[in-house]
Design an enzyme around this catalytic site. Structure first.
Site, mmCIF file in Angstrom:
data_model
loop_
_atom_site.group_PDB
_atom_site.id
_atom_site.type_symbol
_atom_site.label_atom_id
_atom_site.label_comp_id
_atom_site.label_asym_id
_atom_site.label_seq_id
_atom_site.Cartn_x
_atom_site.Cartn_y
_atom_site.Cartn_z
ATOM 1 N N SER A 179 0.859 -1.193 0.000
ATOM 2 C CA SER A 179 0.000 0.000 0.000
ATOM 3 C C SER A 179 0.889 1.235 0.000
ATOM 4 O O SER A 179 2.118 1.126 -0.038
ATOM 5 C CB SER A 179 -0.906 -0.005 1.235
ATOM 6 O OG SER A 179 -0.122 -0.099 2.411
ATOM 7 N N PHE B 197 -6.126 -5.839 10.190
ATOM 8 C CA PHE B 197 -6.122 -6.210 8.773
ATOM 9 C C PHE B 197 -4.735 -6.644 8.289
ATOM 10 O O PHE B 197 -4.641 -7.364 7.294
ATOM 11 C CB PHE B 197 -6.531 -5.008 7.893
ATOM 12 C CG PHE B 197 -7.943 -4.530 8.076
ATOM 13 C CD1 PHE B 197 -9.010 -5.276 7.600
ATOM 14 C CD2 PHE B 197 -8.209 -3.326 8.702
ATOM 15 C CE1 PHE B 197 -10.313 -4.834 7.749
ATOM 16 C CE2 PHE B 197 -9.508 -2.872 8.860
ATOM 17 C CZ PHE B 197 -10.568 -3.618 8.384
ATOM 18 N N TYR C 59 -1.235 -19.746 3.383
ATOM 19 C CA TYR C 59 -2.004 -18.541 3.736
ATOM 20 C C TYR C 59 -3.216 -18.921 4.588
ATOM 21 O O TYR C 59 -3.453 -18.365 5.669
ATOM 22 C CB TYR C 59 -2.464 -17.816 2.467
ATOM 23 C CG TYR C 59 -3.535 -16.780 2.723
ATOM 24 C CD1 TYR C 59 -3.230 -15.579 3.357
ATOM 25 C CD2 TYR C 59 -4.865 -17.012 2.362
ATOM 26 C CE1 TYR C 59 -4.224 -14.638 3.623
ATOM 27 C CE2 TYR C 59 -5.855 -16.085 2.614
ATOM 28 C CZ TYR C 59 -5.531 -14.896 3.245
ATOM 29 O OH TYR C 59 -6.517 -13.979 3.512
ATOM 30 N N LYS D 130 -4.067 -18.163 8.742
ATOM 31 C CA LYS D 130 -5.263 -17.520 9.295
ATOM 32 C C LYS D 130 -6.002 -18.469 10.242
ATOM 33 O O LYS D 130 -6.545 -18.063 11.264
ATOM 34 C CB LYS D 130 -6.190 -17.075 8.154
ATOM 35 C CG LYS D 130 -5.613 -15.956 7.294
ATOM 36 C CD LYS D 130 -5.630 -14.634 8.045
ATOM 37 C CE LYS D 130 -5.183 -13.473 7.173
ATOM 38 N NZ LYS D 130 -5.365 -12.175 7.822
HETATM 39 N N1 LIG Z 1 -9.026 -8.937 -0.146
HETATM 40 C C1 LIG Z 1 -9.494 -10.189 0.007
HETATM 41 O O1 LIG Z 1 -10.026 -10.786 -0.934
HETATM 42 C C2 LIG Z 1 -9.395 -10.865 1.345
HETATM 43 C C3 LIG Z 1 -10.122 -12.055 1.545
HETATM 44 C C4 LIG Z 1 -10.036 -12.693 2.773
HETATM 45 C C5 LIG Z 1 -9.253 -12.155 3.793
HETATM 46 N N2 LIG Z 1 -8.552 -11.008 3.572
HETATM 47 C C6 LIG Z 1 -7.742 -10.471 4.679
HETATM 48 O O2 LIG Z 1 -8.134 -9.127 4.921
HETATM 49 C C7 LIG Z 1 -7.014 -8.361 5.353
HETATM 50 C C8 LIG Z 1 -6.891 -7.118 4.501
HETATM 51 O O3 LIG Z 1 -6.790 -7.511 3.146
HETATM 52 P P1 LIG Z 1 -6.623 -6.439 1.974
HETATM 53 O O4 LIG Z 1 -7.295 -6.990 0.785
HETATM 54 O O5 LIG Z 1 -6.980 -5.085 2.454
HETATM 55 O O6 LIG Z 1 -5.056 -6.547 1.748
HETATM 56 P P2 LIG Z 1 -4.006 -5.388 1.477
HETATM 57 O O7 LIG Z 1 -2.739 -6.055 1.119
HETATM 58 O O8 LIG Z 1 -4.575 -4.386 0.569
HETATM 59 O O9 LIG Z 1 -3.886 -4.718 2.928
HETATM 60 C C9 LIG Z 1 -3.054 -5.243 3.943
HETATM 61 C C10 LIG Z 1 -2.286 -4.079 4.541
HETATM 62 O O10 LIG Z 1 -1.445 -4.581 5.580
HETATM 63 C C11 LIG Z 1 -0.153 -4.005 5.433
HETATM 64 N N3 LIG Z 1 0.821 -4.922 6.024
HETATM 65 C C12 LIG Z 1 1.196 -6.140 5.565
HETATM 66 N N4 LIG Z 1 2.126 -6.661 6.366
HETATM 67 C C13 LIG Z 1 2.321 -5.774 7.380
HETATM 68 C C14 LIG Z 1 3.157 -5.745 8.523
HETATM 69 N N5 LIG Z 1 3.998 -6.763 8.807
HETATM 70 N N6 LIG Z 1 3.111 -4.668 9.345
HETATM 71 C C15 LIG Z 1 2.273 -3.639 9.065
HETATM 72 N N7 LIG Z 1 1.472 -3.607 7.999
HETATM 73 C C16 LIG Z 1 1.493 -4.659 7.155
HETATM 74 C C17 LIG Z 1 0.017 -3.797 3.933
HETATM 75 O O11 LIG Z 1 0.974 -2.799 3.614
HETATM 76 C C18 LIG Z 1 -1.388 -3.387 3.523
HETATM 77 O O12 LIG Z 1 -1.555 -1.984 3.637
HETATM 78 C C19 LIG Z 1 -5.824 -9.310 5.284
HETATM 79 O O13 LIG Z 1 -5.615 -9.828 6.591
HETATM 80 C C20 LIG Z 1 -6.267 -10.408 4.343
HETATM 81 O O14 LIG Z 1 -5.643 -11.633 4.624
HETATM 82 C C21 LIG Z 1 -8.610 -10.352 2.381
HETATM 83 O O1 LIG Z 2 -5.908 -13.164 -12.903
HETATM 84 C C1 LIG Z 2 -6.738 -13.889 -12.341
HETATM 85 C C2 LIG Z 2 -7.046 -13.750 -10.969
HETATM 86 C C3 LIG Z 2 -7.962 -14.609 -10.396
HETATM 87 N N1 LIG Z 2 -8.571 -15.560 -11.146
HETATM 88 C C4 LIG Z 2 -9.555 -16.459 -10.533
HETATM 89 O O2 LIG Z 2 -10.591 -15.686 -9.967
HETATM 90 C C5 LIG Z 2 -11.071 -16.316 -8.769
HETATM 91 C C6 LIG Z 2 -10.964 -15.326 -7.642
HETATM 92 O O3 LIG Z 2 -9.581 -15.082 -7.410
HETATM 93 P P1 LIG Z 2 -9.060 -13.989 -6.387
HETATM 94 O O4 LIG Z 2 -7.573 -14.055 -6.376
HETATM 95 O O5 LIG Z 2 -9.704 -12.672 -6.661
HETATM 96 O O6 LIG Z 2 -9.666 -14.491 -5.006
HETATM 97 P P2 LIG Z 2 -9.396 -15.841 -4.207
HETATM 98 O O7 LIG Z 2 -10.744 -16.452 -3.994
HETATM 99 O O8 LIG Z 2 -8.365 -16.682 -4.842
HETATM 100 O O9 LIG Z 2 -8.760 -15.286 -2.866
HETATM 101 C C7 LIG Z 2 -9.347 -14.211 -2.128
HETATM 102 O O10 LIG Z 2 -10.301 -14.694 -1.273
HETATM 103 C C8 LIG Z 2 -9.831 -15.744 -0.473
HETATM 104 C C9 LIG Z 2 -11.002 -16.133 0.354
HETATM 105 O O11 LIG Z 2 -12.012 -16.640 -0.491
HETATM 106 C C10 LIG Z 2 -8.548 -15.350 0.287
HETATM 107 O O12 LIG Z 2 -8.823 -14.835 1.565
HETATM 108 C C11 LIG Z 2 -7.596 -14.455 -0.429
HETATM 109 O O13 LIG Z 2 -6.810 -13.694 0.474
HETATM 110 C C12 LIG Z 2 -8.272 -13.502 -1.315
HETATM 111 O O14 LIG Z 2 -7.309 -12.920 -2.174
HETATM 112 C C13 LIG Z 2 -10.195 -17.553 -8.554
HETATM 113 O O15 LIG Z 2 -10.859 -18.676 -9.047
HETATM 114 C C14 LIG Z 2 -8.959 -17.295 -9.423
HETATM 115 O O16 LIG Z 2 -8.337 -18.435 -9.930
HETATM 116 C C15 LIG Z 2 -8.301 -15.709 -12.494
HETATM 117 O O17 LIG Z 2 -8.857 -16.570 -13.156
HETATM 118 N N2 LIG Z 2 -7.384 -14.859 -13.056
#
Ligand SMILES: NC(=O)c1ccc[n+]([C@@H]2O[C@H](COP(=O)([O-])OP(=O)(O)OC[C@H]3O[C@@H](n4cnc5c(N)ncnc54)[C@H](O)[C@@H]3O)[C@@H](O)[C@H]2O)c1
Ligand SMILES: O=c1ccn([C@@H]2O[C@H](COP(=O)(O)OP(=O)(O)O[C@H]3O[C@H](CO)[C@H](O)[C@H](O)[C@H]3O)[C@@H](O)[C@H]2O)c(=O)[nH]1
Length: 343
Positions: A34, A79, A147, A151
């Site tokens: 970020s 987060f 991953y 979690k």
């Molecule tokens: N986006 C998704 O699809 C998704 C799905 C399921 C769970 N999550 C969880 O939600 C949370 C937020 O996800 P997001 O999509 O906003 O991801 P993101 O990568 O945009 O945000 C994570 C933030 O944490 C910061 N960060 C990472 N490591 C750090 C550290 N050691 N110290 C301080 N800051 C640190 C990064 O710089 C970033 O700003 C994460 O815990 C992720 O695992 C996200």
């Molecule tokens: O370039 C791409 C990117 C993704 N996908 C597909 O799109 C679907 C969604 O993929 P994302 O990477 O957007 O999401 P995921 O479901 O793989 O993972 C996300 O959701 C998960 C929970 O469902 C985890 O928490 C993870 O951190 C978060 O990134 C998957 O089938 C993936 O294979 C593609 O086909 N092409």
């Protein structure tokens, strides 16, 4: 309220939601995925300063403890983590180190400063390959990637702490697929590297920053052969966090909720919806399955809807329209955004 990872995709939208509802924030982030430039956007939308922002790694216990020394923290929304499941298969150690080590470092600082309330970002990935149909919180967990395992371990640590520390409350939110962007077009998903997630990758193809989408696998046991996920608008996602905070003091102990829309969409469904939003077909190729991916993850959201009367309202078309607006208004993401003024 301390927000870790507040500069990230979900964290930055959560900051807007919490500022809008009167919360005072302290934010920590190491900007590994970020940029601090996002806070100028957050403040512009909220019409308020974010408050104290610290650049630090949550694994740095001394630096984290100093933040708790300096501020009166009543609760934490955690987060900060690494989130790319397929990368964790190739390179697991940073996932265990940051996601578990960062969480225990945070818990230690909370313990030392008598902070007993935590909202934790978990993931639907803890269910692994659970087959077809909506998954409830009682569905057995079977993480298939480092991953997801990281979690899952954090959830177990929190369960244990809640058991041993009467009064400690942890709410683990198992996100399915949060996506989309703030409707203003000022905030969105802007990963530092090549997007791992589907929606930002699609948006970058549509704007011409990338050539074609690679659809990872068309031989899954799903209606069109591509993987099915439960996409949830980022604004619905962060509204649920605000409700979680509002209910943090209701019932001490560990609470786990699925956070999804409750409807599955295949990768090709999302490509079609995004093509409609941007007005032109997004080009794609079918590629091999991505390591660690499962065929289907769809949420049963009965528990969270019942607990907080939370009902997601924005569907896939809204998610695509908002993601596309963000991409159009910010073709190069946050690069070039003015830094925030010093409050
Ligand atoms: N986006 C998704 O699809 C998704 C799905 C399921 C769970 N999550 C969880 O939600 C949370 C937020 O996800 P997001 O999509 O906003 O991801 P993101 O990568 O945009 O945000 C994570 C933030 O944490 C910061 N960060 C990472 N490591 C750090 C550290 N050691 N110290 C301080 N800051 C640190 C990064 O710089 C970033 O700003 C994460 O815990 C992720 O695992 C996200
Ligand atoms: O370039 C791409 C990117 C993704 N996908 C597909 O799109 C679907 C969604 O993929 P994302 O990477 O957007 O999401 P995921 O479901 O793989 O993972 C996300 O959701 C998960 C929970 O469902 C985890 O928490 C993870 O951190 C978060 O990134 C998957 O089938 C993936 O294979 C593609 O086909 N092409």
């Amino acid at each position: 309220m301390l927000v870790t990872g507040g500069a990230g995709f979900i964290g930055s939208h959560a900051c807007v939601e919490l500022l809008d509802h009167g919360y005072e924030l302290i934010v920590v982030d190491n900007y590994s995925n970020s940029t601090p430039q996002v806070f100028a956007r957050v403040e512009r939308i909220a019409g308020r300063f974010v408050g104290a922002v610290y650049e630090l790694d949550i694994r740095d216990r001394r630096a984290l403890s100093a933040v708790f020394d300096r501020h009166s923290v009543d609760a934490v929304v955690h987060f900060a983590a690494h989130k790319a499941a397929s990368e964790s298969v190739r390179n697991p150690v940073p996932y265990y180190d940051t996601n578990i080590g960062g969480t225990t470092s945070l818990l230690r600082a909370m313990d030392e400063h008598d902070v007993h309330h935590l909202v934790f970002s978990s993931t639907a990935a803890v269910y692994g390959d659970a087959g077809h149909g909506p998954l409830s919180e009682t569905t057995p967990t079977r993480p298939t990637t480092p991953y997801a395992a990281s979690k899952h371990t954090c959830e177990q640590i929190l369960t244990d702490i809640c058991h041993r520390r009467p009064g400690f409350t942890a709410i683990a939110l198992r996100y399915f697929n949060p996506t989309g962007a703030h409707p203003s077009g000022l905030l969105g998903e802007d990963p530092c590297d090549t997007p791992d997630n589907l929606m930002p990758y699609l948006a970058q193809v549509a704007i011409g920053r990338r050539h074609r989408l690679r659809v990872h696998g068309d031989d899954y046991p799903t209606p069109d052969g591509t993987a099915v996920r439960d996409y949830l608008h980022i604004m619905d996602t962060v509204e649920a966090h605000r409700l979680a905070l509002d209910h943090l003091t209701d019932h001490p102990g560990m609470h786990t909720y699925n956070l999804g829309f409750g409807k599955g969409h295949s990768v090709l469904d999302v490509v079609t919806a995004f093509s409609t939003a941007c007005g032109t077909p997004v080009p794609y190729d079918i590629a091999a399955r991505r390591p660690g991916d499962v065929p289907e993850l769809v949420a049963d959201t009965t528990a969270v809807q019942h607990a907080w009367r939370w009902h997601p309202t924005r569907g896939l078309a809204d998610m695509c329209a908002d993601a596309w607006r963000f991409q159009q208004l910010n073709p190069h993401g946050y690069a070039g955004t003015a830094r925030r003024a010093t409050p």
